[in-house]
Design a protein around this motif. Structure first.
Motif, PDB file in Angstrom:
ATOM      1  N   ALA A   1       0.851  -1.189   0.000  1.00 23.51           N
ATOM      2  CA  ALA A   1       0.000   0.000   0.000  1.00 23.51           C
ATOM      3  C   ALA A   1       0.881   1.231   0.000  1.00 23.51           C
ATOM      4  O   ALA A   1       1.721   1.396   0.885  1.00 23.51           O
ATOM      5  CB  ALA A   1      -0.919   0.000   1.215  1.00 23.51           C
TER       6      ALA A   1
ATOM      7  N   SER B   1      -0.193   4.550  -0.018  1.00 16.66           N
ATOM      8  CA  SER B   1      -0.826   5.782   0.447  1.00 16.66           C
ATOM      9  C   SER B   1      -1.588   5.484   1.728  1.00 16.66           C
ATOM     10  O   SER B   1      -1.931   4.315   1.996  1.00 16.66           O
ATOM     11  CB  SER B   1      -1.791   6.338  -0.606  1.00 16.66           C
ATOM     12  OG  SER B   1      -2.947   5.517  -0.711  1.00 16.66           O
ATOM     13  N   PRO B   2      -1.893   6.501   2.529  1.00 19.38           N
ATOM     14  CA  PRO B   2      -2.673   6.269   3.746  1.00 19.38           C
ATOM     15  C   PRO B   2      -4.039   5.643   3.461  1.00 19.38           C
ATOM     16  O   PRO B   2      -4.514   4.807   4.243  1.00 19.38           O
ATOM     17  CB  PRO B   2      -2.814   7.676   4.347  1.00 19.38           C
ATOM     18  CG  PRO B   2      -1.619   8.424   3.830  1.00 19.38           C
ATOM     19  CD  PRO B   2      -1.387   7.894   2.449  1.00 19.38           C
ATOM     20  N   GLU B   3      -4.655   6.019   2.338  1.00 18.79           N
ATOM     21  CA  GLU B   3      -5.971   5.465   2.004  1.00 18.79           C
ATOM     22  C   GLU B   3      -5.870   3.980   1.685  1.00 18.79           C
ATOM     23  O   GLU B   3      -6.689   3.174   2.148  1.00 18.79           O
ATOM     24  CB  GLU B   3      -6.566   6.221   0.805  1.00 18.79           C
ATOM     25  CG  GLU B   3      -6.905   7.675   1.069  1.00 18.79           C
ATOM     26  CD  GLU B   3      -5.689   8.589   1.078  1.00 18.79           C
ATOM     27  OE1 GLU B   3      -5.806   9.716   1.624  1.00 18.79           O
ATOM     28  OE2 GLU B   3      -4.623   8.180   0.568  1.00 18.79           O
ATOM     29  N   GLN B   4      -4.861   3.617   0.912  1.00 25.79           N
ATOM     30  CA  GLN B   4      -4.656   2.201   0.607  1.00 25.79           C
ATOM     31  C   GLN B   4      -4.318   1.419   1.875  1.00 25.79           C
ATOM     32  O   GLN B   4      -4.783   0.291   2.073  1.00 25.79           O
ATOM     33  CB  GLN B   4      -3.537   2.043  -0.423  1.00 25.79           C
ATOM     34  CG  GLN B   4      -3.896   2.538  -1.810  1.00 25.79           C
ATOM     35  CD  GLN B   4      -2.740   2.377  -2.775  1.00 25.79           C
ATOM     36  OE1 GLN B   4      -1.610   2.039  -2.392  1.00 25.79           O
ATOM     37  NE2 GLN B   4      -2.996   2.622  -4.053  1.00 25.79           N
ATOM     38  N   TRP B   5      -3.505   2.024   2.731  1.00 26.50           N
ATOM     39  CA  TRP B   5      -3.109   1.353   3.972  1.00 26.50           C
ATOM     40  C   TRP B   5      -4.316   1.104   4.867  1.00 26.50           C
ATOM     41  O   TRP B   5      -4.431   0.048   5.485  1.00 26.50           O
ATOM     42  CB  TRP B   5      -2.062   2.196   4.682  1.00 26.50           C
ATOM     43  CG  TRP B   5      -1.487   1.625   5.942  1.00 26.50           C
ATOM     44  CD1 TRP B   5      -1.436   2.226   7.159  1.00 26.50           C
ATOM     45  CD2 TRP B   5      -0.854   0.350   6.117  1.00 26.50           C
ATOM     46  NE1 TRP B   5      -0.813   1.423   8.075  1.00 26.50           N
ATOM     47  CE2 TRP B   5      -0.447   0.257   7.462  1.00 26.50           C
ATOM     48  CE3 TRP B   5      -0.599  -0.711   5.253  1.00 26.50           C
ATOM     49  CZ2 TRP B   5       0.199  -0.858   7.976  1.00 26.50           C
ATOM     50  CZ3 TRP B   5       0.055  -1.835   5.764  1.00 26.50           C
ATOM     51  CH2 TRP B   5       0.439  -1.898   7.100  1.00 26.50           C
ATOM     52  N   HIS B   6      -5.235   2.051   4.916  1.00 24.72           N
ATOM     53  CA  HIS B   6      -6.451   1.869   5.712  1.00 24.72           C
ATOM     54  C   HIS B   6      -7.240   0.665   5.202  1.00 24.72           C
ATOM     55  O   HIS B   6      -7.756  -0.139   6.000  1.00 24.72           O
ATOM     56  CB  HIS B   6      -7.308   3.132   5.648  1.00 24.72           C
ATOM     57  CG  HIS B   6      -8.597   3.026   6.409  1.00 24.72           C
ATOM     58  ND1 HIS B   6      -8.661   3.095   7.786  1.00 24.72           N
ATOM     59  CD2 HIS B   6      -9.874   2.816   5.976  1.00 24.72           C
ATOM     60  CE1 HIS B   6      -9.919   2.943   8.175  1.00 24.72           C
ATOM     61  NE2 HIS B   6     -10.676   2.777   7.101  1.00 24.72           N
ATOM     62  N   ALA B   7      -7.332   0.511   3.870  1.00 26.64           N
ATOM     63  CA  ALA B   7      -8.055  -0.631   3.306  1.00 26.64           C
ATOM     64  C   ALA B   7      -7.342  -1.942   3.616  1.00 26.64           C
ATOM     65  O   ALA B   7      -7.983  -2.967   3.903  1.00 26.64           O
ATOM     66  CB  ALA B   7      -8.203  -0.444   1.796  1.00 26.64           C
TER      67      ALA B   7
ATOM     68  N   GLN C   1      -8.079  -3.091   7.081  1.00 29.46           N
ATOM     69  CA  GLN C   1      -9.387  -3.737   7.195  1.00 29.46           C
ATOM     70  C   GLN C   1      -9.300  -5.196   6.764  1.00 29.46           C
ATOM     71  O   GLN C   1      -9.880  -6.089   7.406  1.00 29.46           O
ATOM     72  CB  GLN C   1     -10.416  -3.005   6.327  1.00 29.46           C
ATOM     73  CG  GLN C   1     -11.826  -3.581   6.435  1.00 29.46           C
ATOM     74  CD  GLN C   1     -12.356  -3.552   7.864  1.00 29.46           C
ATOM     75  OE1 GLN C   1     -12.409  -2.485   8.480  1.00 29.46           O
ATOM     76  NE2 GLN C   1     -12.737  -4.713   8.392  1.00 29.46           N
TER      77      GLN C   1
ATOM     78  N   ARG D   1       5.196   5.466   3.220  1.00 31.81           N
ATOM     79  CA  ARG D   1       3.961   6.046   2.683  1.00 31.81           C
ATOM     80  C   ARG D   1       2.718   5.280   3.085  1.00 31.81           C
ATOM     81  O   ARG D   1       1.631   5.826   3.100  1.00 31.81           O
ATOM     82  CB  ARG D   1       4.042   6.120   1.158  1.00 31.81           C
ATOM     83  CG  ARG D   1       5.079   7.085   0.634  1.00 31.81           C
ATOM     84  CD  ARG D   1       4.908   7.310  -0.858  1.00 31.81           C
ATOM     85  NE  ARG D   1       5.108   6.062  -1.597  1.00 31.81           N
ATOM     86  CZ  ARG D   1       6.264   5.724  -2.184  1.00 31.81           C
ATOM     87  NH1 ARG D   1       7.293   6.540  -2.097  1.00 31.81           N
ATOM     88  NH2 ARG D   1       6.368   4.598  -2.848  1.00 31.81           N
ATOM     89  N   GLY D   2       2.853   4.009   3.395  1.00 29.20           N
ATOM     90  CA  GLY D   2       1.708   3.174   3.724  1.00 29.20           C
ATOM     91  C   GLY D   2       2.167   1.956   4.506  1.00 29.20           C
ATOM     92  O   GLY D   2       2.473   2.045   5.684  1.00 29.20           O
TER      93      GLY D   2
END
Length: 210
Positions: A63, A65-71, A74, A93-94
């Motif tokens: 991941a 990016s932070p958004e990808q890392w959040h996914a 999960q 970055r992630g």
């Protein structure tokens, strides 16, 4: 030695990270002294995703990016609820999600990883290995964990889905990763059974003696 066995699939060569973040393939036999230098921060190694026979013993979801890392977090939470142990490594970055298993052909490892990506709509997530088979060269690689990134100078530790350290010290994390919990074979096999016929390997023909 056990830590190397977890991550490093081949001994005939190894990748080393340069100061600008790129990797060079060193065509020399891997030595455990190099791993000690990696863990001390003297040099930074990578880990090839496939061995010389195009087999994998882990997949890594990257991941960026932070958004990808959040996914990805999960996904890790859901896997843990299914009694599957994900190993989460933060990055600049992630982060990376590692899953370990008994050696599989690269095509099967990639189908397993891509199935997870599709189920969780992990758009933009990179999957390692990137090749089903090695047609030329040594294939894709991931920075070997717990060393120093040559660009940032930082170490990135393993964490839980809640962001807590997997273990309190580097030494303790190495011990855990020297004997990681493997994904149950039946979990992977169930995913492989769901493959379309066009994506299944052609069985080797057998011949009866006359």
């Amino acid at each position: 030695r056990r830590y190397a066995k977890t991550f490093i699939p081949r001994q005939d060569c190894y990748p080393i990270q340069t100061e600008d973040g790129r990797y060079l393939t060193i065509k020399r036999r891997f030595q455990l002294d190099y791993l000690q230098a990696h863990l001390k921060g003297i040099m930074t190694l990578g880990a090839y995703a496939l061995d010389e026979y195009s087999r994998a013993k882990w997949i890594c979801l990257d991941a960026d990016s932070p958004e990808q890392w959040h996914a990805v977090l999960q996904l890790a939470t859901d896997l843990r609820a299914s009694n599957i142990t994900p190993y989460l490594e933060a990055s600049r970055r992630g982060g990376h999600l590692w899953l370990f298993f008994s050696p599989l052909p690269g095509s099967e490892a990639r189908y397993f990883g891509n199935s997870l990506i599709q189920q969780y709509d992990l758009d933009g997530i990179e999957l390692y290995p990137k090749q089903d088979v090695l047609s030329s060269g040594v294939g894709s690689l991931v920075r070997l964990p717990l060393g120093r990134h040559r660009i940032t100078g930082r170490r990135y530790h393993f964490i839980s889905p809640e962001g807590k350290p997997l273990a309190p010290t580097i030494r303790d994390q190495i011990q855990l990763l020297a004997q990681p919990q493997l994904v149950p074979q039946d979990f992977i096999e169930q995913m492989l059974l769901d493959r379309p016929e066009s994506e299944r390997p052609t069985p080797t023909p057998t011949f009866e003696r006359p």
